[in-house]
Design a protein around this motif. Structure first.
Motif, PDB file in Angstrom:
ATOM      1  N   GLU A   1       0.822  -1.211   0.000  1.00  0.00           N
ATOM      2  CA  GLU A   1       0.000   0.000   0.000  1.00  0.00           C
ATOM      3  C   GLU A   1       0.859   1.265   0.000  1.00  0.00           C
ATOM      4  O   GLU A   1       0.515   2.254  -0.646  1.00  0.00           O
TER       5      GLU A   1
ATOM      6  N   LEU B   1      -3.666   2.425   7.102  1.00  0.00           N
ATOM      7  CA  LEU B   1      -2.962   1.192   6.729  1.00  0.00           C
ATOM      8  C   LEU B   1      -2.809   0.200   7.884  1.00  0.00           C
ATOM      9  O   LEU B   1      -2.183  -0.836   7.725  1.00  0.00           O
TER      10      LEU B   1
ATOM     11  N   LYS C   1       1.933   2.508  -3.358  1.00  0.00           N
ATOM     12  CA  LYS C   1       0.898   3.187  -4.144  1.00  0.00           C
ATOM     13  C   LYS C   1       0.808   4.682  -3.833  1.00  0.00           C
ATOM     14  O   LYS C   1       0.138   5.409  -4.563  1.00  0.00           O
TER      15      LYS C   1
END
Length: 154
Positions: free
Chosen positions: A88, A130, A91
């Motif tokens: 993540e 996250l 990204k």
């Protein structure tokens, strides 16, 4: 032979191209006293071995609108989430580096933001979701220096 079967010619080539990634191979060949073809072969060998992982241009972040640079230590809620969190983080365009570490942080990332308000937005809206227990932010005021690794196979 030295590490990974690299020799002094490899070291000389690396020193030249690390200091100037745009140096023509013919100039490297002249400096090394070998043919241009030999330099191409050696550089390809270094790429194939993974010694050379590409080349890059260094951009002045402030000149393209990123006035804030920070290192953010991440504390994960669950150690089993490392891989997912790293995927993540990849990204998020503003996260430019990520390291697995020892010590107090589970991960350490380098973030560029437009300004402090933008950094706060990145932390709250992109990092916290996250699965982080918390973060610790270290602001960078100015680069003191940046240098290349020493290349010495002797």
């Amino acid at each position: 032979m030295a590490y990974h079967d690299l020799d002094e010619l490899d070291a000389k080539i690396l020193k030249l191209i690390v200091n100037n990634a745009r140096i023509p191979f013919l100039e490297v060949a002249r400096e090394c006293g070998v043919s241009g073809a030999a330099i191409h072969q050696r550089v390809q060998k270094l790429v194939n071995l993974g010694v050379i992982k590409g080349s890059e241009f260094i951009i002045d972040s402030e000149k393209i609108g990123y006035e804030t640079c920070a290192y953010v230590g991440l504390f994960l809620v669950s150690p089993s989430s490392f891989d997912g969190v790293v995927k993540e983080l990849e990204k998020i365009p503003e996260v430019v580096e990520c390291y697995y570490t020892t010590g107090q942080y589970d991960l350490l990332i380098k973030v560029f933001a437009r300004n402090n308000k933008d950094l706060l937005r990145i932390i709250h809206s992109q990092l916290q979701p996250l699965g982080l227990a918390r973060t610790e932010t270290l602001m960078c005021f100015k680069d003191a220096f940046r240098k290349k690794l020493p290349i010495d196979f002797s």
